[in-house]
Design an enzyme around this catalytic site. Sequence first.
Site, PDB file in Angstrom:
ATOM      1  N   GLN A 147      -7.994  -3.824   7.939  1.00 47.60           N
ATOM      2  CA  GLN A 147      -7.284  -2.782   8.660  1.00 47.60           C
ATOM      3  C   GLN A 147      -6.055  -3.424   9.312  1.00 47.60           C
ATOM      4  OE1 GLN A 147      -8.854  -1.593  12.570  1.00 47.60           O
ATOM      5  NE2 GLN A 147      -8.919   0.515  11.802  1.00 47.60           N
ATOM      6  N   GLU A 194       0.840  -1.194   0.000  1.00 48.91           N
ATOM      7  CA  GLU A 194       0.000   0.000   0.000  1.00 48.91           C
ATOM      8  C   GLU A 194       0.876   1.246   0.000  1.00 48.91           C
ATOM      9  OE1 GLU A 194      -3.521   0.639   2.845  1.00 48.91           O
ATOM     10  OE2 GLU A 194      -2.012   2.035   3.621  1.00 48.91           O
ATOM     11  N   GLY A 205     -14.721   5.824   4.379  1.00 46.41           N
ATOM     12  CA  GLY A 205     -13.696   6.820   4.680  1.00 46.41           C
ATOM     13  C   GLY A 205     -13.878   7.423   6.058  1.00 46.41           C
TER      14      GLY A 205
END
Length: 326
Positions: A195, A31, A121
């Site tokens: 996450q 990422e 978000g």
Amino acid sequence: MSTTNIPASSQWAISDVLKRPSPGRVPFSVEFMPPRDDAAEERLYRAAEVFHDLGASFVSVTYGAGGSTRERTSRIARRLAQQPLTTLVHLTLVNHTRDEMKAILQEYLELGLTNLLALRGDPPGDPLGDWVSTEGGLNYASELIDLIKATPEFEQFDLGIASFPEGHFRAKTLEEDTKYTLAKLRGGAQYSITQMFFDVEDYLRLRDRLVAADPIHGAKPIIPGIMPITSLRSVRRQVELSGAQLPSNLEEALVRAANGNEEANKDEIRKVGIEYSTNMAERLIAEGAEDLHFMTLNFTRATQEVLYNLGMAPAWGAEHGQDAVR
């Protein structure tokens, strides 16, 4: 490097990438975050070259709060895709109307960026603050998935979502978190990326919950998100922002390594952190994780050290007689 438009056919769908054989023990991906200036952006591209050479299965590019990095996100993703790297773009709902979301999706489609991570978000300024709706906008990632699936011209998008090993902090229970995650998978998402977490048991229990609740959609790939630990201060900050938990045994080991002076003992802290991250990855491989997704903070060294420990990359640095890190 050319910046002409890329055809959608040049990108593998992530859901297909996860089915392909891996040259290593398990596929790995990374990422990136849109950097704040041009110098940092060039460093990101150098890191991308490293991960390309190491055989990353795909790369992802995050999306700034409220679309604050929209232009930079699409430019970076476009260039990474031309590397070529299979590229996943994050998209959030924050501060966007429904029409704006459709325009962004159309832009990504025209650029050939058809791998999308659909996210609600975080509220700007305070990731753990209250969600504030945008007039004319969407409120849940599931609504973004519904919008895409209901729009024929968006059928090329391959969709992923976020999942939460410890449960999303806004969910009242793990059962409620499971229900919302499954709603997105049933709606058309093909996989999830977790996450960051630091206890593999939390990942395994998430996998168990989803499969028990829905043996079909709950069995879709759950890609573990791993942040290699290099600093006590940094990991505490990341935990604060994400709402994840730092296991007490890990924090105690990092504090012992710091020995009252983080700067003077940063190498010892890093040693403890990389070993912990390596052990996590080993366990995840043994438990059948489809891919390891490393949150790099746009650096290469820590991830390459973990990969080296796993037997999946050369040793880090020119002193080892290789140029994997430029």
